[in-house]
Write an enzyme that holds these catalytic residues in place. Structure first.
Site, PDB file in Angstrom:
ATOM      1  N   LYS A  35      -7.036  -2.006  -6.181  1.00  0.00           N
ATOM      2  CA  LYS A  35      -5.806  -1.953  -6.521  1.00  0.00           C
ATOM      3  C   LYS A  35      -4.529  -2.479  -5.790  1.00  0.00           C
ATOM      4  CE  LYS A  35      -3.977   2.366  -5.212  1.00  0.00           C
ATOM      5  NZ  LYS A  35      -4.042   3.994  -6.034  1.00  0.00           N
ATOM      6  N   TYR A 253      24.518 -10.515   8.415  1.00  0.00           N
ATOM      7  CA  TYR A 253      25.122  -9.727   7.802  1.00  0.00           C
ATOM      8  C   TYR A 253      25.778  -8.394   8.058  1.00  0.00           C
ATOM      9  CZ  TYR A 253      23.027 -12.959   3.961  1.00  0.00           C
ATOM     10  OH  TYR A 253      22.995 -14.372   3.473  1.00  0.00           O
TER      11      TYR A 253
END
Ligand SMILES: *Cc1c(COP(=O)(O)O)cnc(C)c1O
Length: 358
Positions: A35, A253
């Site tokens: 998956k 940042y």
């Protein structure tokens, strides 16, 4: 090229499947879980590489449809099953095996055209309390399916909630599951990677293996290597700038990291839009020429900064390892406060996959 890439070693995945198979009962067959694009490794490539595996599993119908459309002939089990008539028709068209986990799915199956044949597994809730049938629903569902001549029940499965952390709870689930299937002559499957590595299985016919197939440990205090598993991927990027950085100056940042001394920073072309976790803290190791350097400041969308100090020879164009090889993904996950599953499944489409067979 100076863009990040994910190197994937299919040989390691094959090796892990053999090793894991040897840890089960002799009669037990592995279901390889592919998956989420085989936990980021490429579902089609992994499926093709695992020649000795006969059953694969995905979460969603569309994942199974894509594999069948790409020419995979093997059995593909869809954990979420079908929830509409349209999905039932898709499952039939692509010969997918579905999981029946709720009685409402029976109403959809009753509308099955007479000529069709559909394979399914039935899911029992042994204690996870997410998907699955309670004990009375299980017997009702099995007999209802028995009355539908075009349905073939391949087995009964259940799922552990805490096989990585709680043995008491897991063994209770195992007992409850065994009890539920004890009077039925049918295939059964309960264990995932953690349960297999802990030995939480008895005579079940199938084991469902995801994370450990990719060489990664489901336990927070261990790495795959501790079980003899081989890591199947390395996340790589390149240094795109080397700059002098002054004492007491912040970087990136929000300026969350401030240098305590004059130093040099390497700026690396990878960020959270590639799947490198934004939650990775300053100090998270990054590997350049086999040497660990600390991540400093916030992870940006496309870039990270690393403190390389004053004596390193790191230069523009040098290759960097973010995880894999000498830098286990389990360690990086811990530095970022996530689980390795999130890192594996989070590597974005922007990152090229390169396949190796050694
Ligand atoms: C994902 C999944 C697995 C595999 O779990 P791992 O911990 O990756 O081995 C097994 N069973 C079900 C139902 C799953 O959804």
């Amino acid at each position: 090229m100076s863009e990040p890439y994910l190197s994937i070693n299919l040989e390691s995945i094959k090796y892990n499947s053999m090793l894991l198979s040897s840890k089960t009962n002799r009669e037990c067959e592995l279901i390889a879980i592919i998956k989420a694009d085989a936990y980021g490794h490429g579902a089609l490539e992994v499926c093709q590489a695992l020649e000795s595996i006969n059953v694969f599993a995905v979460a969603r119908l569309s994942e199974g449809v894509a594999l069948k459309a790409s020419g995979i002939k093997k059995d593909i089990l869809v954990f979420s099953g079908i929830n509409t008539h349209r999905e039932l028709m898709q499952a039939l068209e692509h010969e997918l095996t579905v999981v029946i986990h709720t009685e409402s799915q029976l109403d959809i199956l009753r509308a099955l055209p007479a000529c069709c044949e559909l394979n399914c597994w039935v899911k029992f809730d042994s204690g996870m309390h997410r998907l699955g049938l309670h004990i009375d629903e299980l017997s009702r569902t099995l007999s209802a399916l028995n009355d539908m001549p075009y349905i073939k029940v391949n087995g009964v499965l259940s799922h552990y909630s805490s096989a990585d952390s709680d043995s008491e709870r897991s063994l209770l689930q195992l007992d409850k599951f065994e009890c539920a299937v004890s009077n039925i002559d049918i295939n059964s499957s309960i264990t995932n990677s953690a349960g297999l590595l802990q030995g939480y299985f008895r005579e079940q016919s199938h084991a469902r293996i995801g994370l450990s197939l990719y060489g990664v440990s489901p336990f927070s205090n261990k790495i795959g290597y501790d079980f003899g598993l081989r890591a199947s991927q390395t996340l790589n990027a390149y240094v795109i700038s080397v700059r002098q950085h002054c004492k007491n100056e912040p970087v990136g940042y929000d300026g969350i990291w401030i240098s305590e001394q004059d130093t040099n920073l390497a700026v690396i072309g990878i960020g959270y839009a590639d799947g490198y976790p934004r939650s990775a803290k300053s100090g998270t190791p990054v590997l350049i020429h086999g040497v660990e350097y600390p991540l400093v400041g916030r992870v940006s969308m496309d870039l990270i900064c690393v403190d390389i100090g004053n004596d390193s020879e790191v230069k523009v164009g040098d290759e960097v390892v973010l995880w894999g090889g000498a830098l286990p993904i389990e360690h990086i996950a811990r530095c970022a406060g996530v689980i390795p599953y999130e890192l594996l499944t989070g590597v974005s489409k922007r990152v090229n996959r390169r396949y190796f067979n050694n």
